[in-house]
Write an enzyme that holds these catalytic residues in place. Sequence first.
Site, PDB file in Angstrom:
ATOM      1  N   GLU A   8       0.828  -1.212   0.000  1.00  0.00           N
ATOM      2  CA  GLU A   8       0.000   0.000   0.000  1.00  0.00           C
ATOM      3  C   GLU A   8       0.861   1.262   0.000  1.00  0.00           C
ATOM      4  O   GLU A   8       1.748   1.434   0.835  1.00  0.00           O
ATOM      5  CB  GLU A   8      -0.897   0.006   1.249  1.00  0.00           C
ATOM      6  CG  GLU A   8      -1.788   1.243   1.362  1.00  0.00           C
ATOM      7  CD  GLU A   8      -2.665   1.230   2.610  1.00  0.00           C
ATOM      8  OE1 GLU A   8      -2.449   0.386   3.497  1.00  0.00           O
ATOM      9  OE2 GLU A   8      -3.575   2.087   2.691  1.00  0.00           O
ATOM     10  N   ASP A  67      -8.958   9.410   6.488  1.00  0.00           N
ATOM     11  CA  ASP A  67      -9.711   8.263   6.964  1.00  0.00           C
ATOM     12  C   ASP A  67     -11.091   8.547   7.546  1.00  0.00           C
ATOM     13  O   ASP A  67     -11.409   8.085   8.634  1.00  0.00           O
ATOM     14  CB  ASP A  67      -8.865   7.505   7.991  1.00  0.00           C
ATOM     15  CG  ASP A  67      -7.623   6.929   7.348  1.00  0.00           C
ATOM     16  OD1 ASP A  67      -7.771   6.009   6.531  1.00  0.00           O
ATOM     17  OD2 ASP A  67      -6.518   7.412   7.640  1.00  0.00           O
ATOM     18  N   LYS A  71       1.405   5.598  -0.144  1.00  0.00           N
ATOM     19  CA  LYS A  71       0.831   6.796   0.465  1.00  0.00           C
ATOM     20  C   LYS A  71       1.636   7.996   0.002  1.00  0.00           C
ATOM     21  O   LYS A  71       2.846   7.900  -0.207  1.00  0.00           O
ATOM     22  CB  LYS A  71       0.879   6.664   1.995  1.00  0.00           C
ATOM     23  CG  LYS A  71       0.089   7.721   2.727  1.00  0.00           C
ATOM     24  CD  LYS A  71      -0.184   7.304   4.171  1.00  0.00           C
ATOM     25  CE  LYS A  71      -0.987   8.380   4.890  1.00  0.00           C
ATOM     26  NZ  LYS A  71      -1.464   7.985   6.199  1.00  0.00           N
TER      27      LYS A  71
END
Length: 417
Positions: A225, A295, A227
């Site tokens: 993942e 988030d 970012k």
Amino acid sequence: MSTAIQNQYQAAKVLYSGFGIDVDRVLETLSRVKISIHCWQGDDVHGFLRNEALSGGISVTGNYPGAARTPQELRCDLEKALSMIPGKHKVNLHAIYADTKEQVDLDQLEPRHFETWVEWAKKQGLGLDFNPTCFSHPKFQDGFSISHPNPEIQEFWIKHCKVSRKIAEYFGRELQQTCVTNFWFPDGFKDVPIDRMAPRKRMKEALDKVFAEKIDPQFNVDAVESKLFGIGSESYVVGSHEFCMSYALKNNKVICLDAGHFHPTETISNKLSALALFDTQILLHVSRPVRWDSDHVVIMDDELQEIAKELVRNQLLDKVHIGLDYFDASINRIAAWIIGSRNMIKALLRAMLEPTDMLRKAELGADFTTRLAILEELKSYPFGAVWDYYCQQNQVPVREAWLTEVKQYEAEVLQKR
Ligand code: RNT
Ligand code: ZN
């Protein structure tokens, strides 16, 4: 079954059939889609291994009462949430959610520390996904985990990632469902670095070690993942999109796209059709970015619907693992799970109720007028009637009826914690 809901469903079916859409079949397809529901919404990414607040890489705000304090409480809360989400799904665990009385550090974790989760998942008919936890730990130092320049620190995280894959393999074998293990590292610099390449080189070499052991992809597949920036890593993140995408493509790993990990106007919906052409699996972390934060609880916004449309239109539901990733501690946490999960499923349903072939033909024929007109008219088609029927068919609360149940659970269970 309520006749009002049934009647509305029948009327909706007639309307959609005007476009040649078989709504019963749509609901059958929808019922096969599994969402990977993130356990960490239940306790603000706290976990049970260490009794410390979140530090390094991510942060959670809010202090709504009732966060789960034990694995039992978390499972109980998850069951409550799952009872209001139509369909059969997966639960996504992090390493810090080990259920054990032993004092065990991250690099010493074993499948047996997760036995209770597996038993529970079997009983509930759930799949499990997994994540090593490379943050909130004394060995997360100076903003670095697996790409730390100190070989000892680096070794600790490599070991943690390796044992995580064994736990995931155990999940996959026991539950007869592939576990997706996602590797995310907050590693990065707050301020402008001198050397951007060295940490990436260290991360690349570390990952090669982590993935050296072959594991049957029937049991476990690994995702990386990326970012763009995080709290404390505003200037530079080692695992950038280019890094993770290239690593995954070269090494046959799954690419994890988190909706909140890109520039504020950059969307992941636009990436799916490109990546899918290169024979790769994709893991989604469906989340909601708000300015600099990534988030928030998933709502029915344009991007969620665009993600769902891309998955459905391009027949990507077999290639893409849909996971949720958000954490809001300022509202009832069970409600947060339910809202986000129901929205994800609802968005997929809405996408399936589209006459895609017809729209594609219009586009090919340069009839952009028809494309725009139909897309806009579809927005007021009665997909809500289909959704209500689907909820009732799946024996979960229809519309906001779930909120009453959550409030009751809050009064009876959460407030007593
Ligand atoms: C953080 C990443 C990561 C985490 C979870 C808890 O920015 O999105 O996926 O949210 O691992
Ligand atoms: Zn994520």
